[in-house]
Design a protein around this motif. Structure first.
Motif, PDB file in Angstrom:
ATOM      1  N   TYR A  53       0.827  -1.195   0.000  1.00  0.00           N
ATOM      2  CA  TYR A  53       0.000   0.000   0.000  1.00  0.00           C
ATOM      3  C   TYR A  53       0.871   1.257   0.000  1.00  0.00           C
ATOM      4  O   TYR A  53       1.948   1.284   0.612  1.00  0.00           O
ATOM      5  N   GLU A  76      -6.613   6.006  -5.880  1.00  0.00           N
ATOM      6  CA  GLU A  76      -6.259   4.888  -6.757  1.00  0.00           C
ATOM      7  C   GLU A  76      -6.188   3.584  -5.974  1.00  0.00           C
ATOM      8  O   GLU A  76      -6.038   3.594  -4.743  1.00  0.00           O
ATOM      9  N   PRO A  77      -6.287   2.452  -6.674  1.00  0.00           N
ATOM     10  CA  PRO A  77      -6.078   1.165  -6.003  1.00  0.00           C
ATOM     11  C   PRO A  77      -4.674   1.099  -5.389  1.00  0.00           C
ATOM     12  O   PRO A  77      -3.753   1.781  -5.836  1.00  0.00           O
ATOM     13  N   THR A  90     -17.679   5.268   0.804  1.00  0.00           N
ATOM     14  CA  THR A  90     -18.067   4.505  -0.385  1.00  0.00           C
ATOM     15  C   THR A  90     -17.325   5.005  -1.620  1.00  0.00           C
ATOM     16  O   THR A  90     -17.094   4.233  -2.556  1.00  0.00           O
ATOM     17  N   TRP A 111     -14.116   6.019  -1.654  1.00  0.00           N
ATOM     18  CA  TRP A 111     -12.833   5.308  -1.634  1.00  0.00           C
ATOM     19  C   TRP A 111     -13.026   3.852  -2.071  1.00  0.00           C
ATOM     20  O   TRP A 111     -12.218   3.325  -2.847  1.00  0.00           O
ATOM     21  N   GLN A 112     -14.071   3.224  -1.566  1.00  0.00           N
ATOM     22  CA  GLN A 112     -14.328   1.829  -1.927  1.00  0.00           C
ATOM     23  C   GLN A 112     -14.533   1.699  -3.430  1.00  0.00           C
ATOM     24  O   GLN A 112     -14.013   0.778  -4.073  1.00  0.00           O
ATOM     25  N   ARG A 113     -15.282   2.614  -4.004  1.00  0.00           N
ATOM     26  CA  ARG A 113     -15.564   2.572  -5.443  1.00  0.00           C
ATOM     27  C   ARG A 113     -14.296   2.767  -6.266  1.00  0.00           C
ATOM     28  O   ARG A 113     -14.152   2.186  -7.349  1.00  0.00           O
ATOM     29  N   ARG A 114     -13.353   3.567  -5.768  1.00  0.00           N
ATOM     30  CA  ARG A 114     -12.103   3.807  -6.482  1.00  0.00           C
ATOM     31  C   ARG A 114     -11.079   2.692  -6.266  1.00  0.00           C
ATOM     32  O   ARG A 114      -9.993   2.719  -6.854  1.00  0.00           O
ATOM     33  N   GLY A 115     -11.408   1.724  -5.407  1.00  0.00           N
ATOM     34  CA  GLY A 115     -10.484   0.622  -5.155  1.00  0.00           C
ATOM     35  C   GLY A 115      -9.438   0.931  -4.111  1.00  0.00           C
ATOM     36  O   GLY A 115      -8.460   0.194  -3.966  1.00  0.00           O
ATOM     37  N   SER A 116      -9.624   2.017  -3.368  1.00  0.00           N
ATOM     38  CA  SER A 116      -8.661   2.407  -2.329  1.00  0.00           C
ATOM     39  C   SER A 116      -9.065   1.820  -0.983  1.00  0.00           C
ATOM     40  O   SER A 116     -10.249   1.609  -0.703  1.00  0.00           O
ATOM     41  N   ALA A 117      -8.074   1.600  -0.137  1.00  0.00           N
ATOM     42  CA  ALA A 117      -8.317   1.178   1.239  1.00  0.00           C
ATOM     43  C   ALA A 117      -8.345   2.422   2.125  1.00  0.00           C
ATOM     44  O   ALA A 117      -7.844   3.481   1.747  1.00  0.00           O
ATOM     45  N   ASN A 164     -11.711  -0.775   5.588  1.00  0.00           N
ATOM     46  CA  ASN A 164     -12.027  -1.852   4.642  1.00  0.00           C
ATOM     47  C   ASN A 164     -10.794  -2.689   4.314  1.00  0.00           C
ATOM     48  O   ASN A 164     -10.819  -3.497   3.379  1.00  0.00           O
TER      49      ASN A 164
END
Length: 315
Positions: free
Chosen positions: A127, A195-196, A213, A215-221, A290
């Motif tokens: 990460y 970003e992821p 949500t 951040w979740q949608r963008r693939g980020s933790a 997450n």
């Protein structure tokens, strides 16, 4: 040949100074800065005063070599306009240009920093950390004198700052001219750059359904301190005691956040029961994340949030 010999001598006796100068030269190259200005500007234009000259003068104040813009301008040998014109240029600088300058400098410096830190492991393997927080200018000599004692009036703007602790560098900045705008509203633009494989750490001001949500949608933790009212997660299981860290006892439980047009977002709630209360008298800190348990256990998440405190941006 003589110049090479002089440079070699400085490298031998003061390598850090040489590295710092070369790094600043790369980040603040005048030609690059002026090119960035032409690319990002909307209403501003160049006549006599180059944007790179403005940045150079501001840099002298930022690093403490001059006490004020006025002092830096008076000492400058290359200022082609009056000090009044310089202030006008600074006052009209567009926020998007400031952000582009910060992002561009970080991108130009990253290869240099990475080469120095290549042997140091990431704080969290796999990460890239992103610590985000708001920044306001407090009442100080930088405000108009009649308003210095009034906290609620004529505040001088704010910004959201994104810090990479592994590179010890600010990598993004979202300026806002209205100091009374909520940080959550400014955060919407920053979410677009998430970003992821990034791990964002933030305080409870950013604990909203939209931000989490996003951040979740963008693939980020993310690891975010839970607000007392938002986002109001539902408990999916009983709280479990995990163990101790340096500042208290750690618990964990599964929770979820309802989403309007999707399945609920399942998260981990990490509770840190402090041995000593905070300055605000709080004895329990709740974190929402997450990050899979296979990547970070509850104790590691609690310690990571403490790392956010260590860079001086806590509330």
């Amino acid at each position: 040949m003589v110049l090479d010999a002089v440079v070699e001598r400085f490298i031998e006796h003061s390598p850090i100074s040489v590295m710092a100068r070369l790094g600043l030269q790369r980040a603040l190259d005048p030609a690059w800065i002026d090119g960035l200005f032409e690319q990002e500007r909307e209403t501003q234009y160049t006549r006599e005063l180059l944007f790179s000259t403005t940045v150079e003068i501001m840099s002298l104040v930022t690093v403490g070599l001059r006490p004020s813009i006025h002092a830096a301008a008076k000492a400058s040998q290359s200022l082609p306009v009056s000090i009044t014109a310089l202030y006008d240029k600074i006052n009209r600088t567009e926020p998007r240009l400031i952000r582009a300058l910060v992002q561009g400098c970080a991108n130009r410096l990253e290869p240099v920093v990475q080469s120095v830190l290549c042997k140091q492991p990431l704080s969290v393997p796999g990460y890239r950390l992103r610590i985000v927080d708001g920044s306001h200018l407090p009442a100080s000599e930088k405000r108009l004198k009649p308003l210095r004692e009034f906290r609620g009036a004529a505040l001088p703007g704010q910004s959201l700052v994104v810090y990479d602790p592994d590179m010890a560098m600010i990598v993004d900045l979202m300026p806002c001219e209205d100091a009374h705008t909520q940080e959550r509203a400014i955060m919407e633009t920053l979410l677009e750059s998430a970003e992821p494989a990034q791990l964002w750490i933030a305080d409870r001001n950013f604990s909203t359904r939209a931000i989490l949500t996003g951040w979740q949608r963008r693939g980020s933790a993310f690891i975010v301190r839970e607000h007392g009212r938002n986002p109001g997660p539902s408990e999916l299981e009983s709280r479990r005691e995990i163990g101790r860290i340096e500042t208290g006892l750690v618990y964990e439980q599964a929770v979820c956040i309802a989403r309007e047009s999707d399945t609920p977002l399942e998260l981990r709630r990490i509770e840190l029961h402090l041995d000593e209360a905070t300055e605000d008298g709080e004895t329990v800190i709740r974190l929402l994340s997450n990050v899979p348990a296979t990547h970070l256990d509850a104790q590691a998440i609690a310690r990571l949030y403490r790392k956010r405190w260590s860079i001086g941006v806590s509330r």
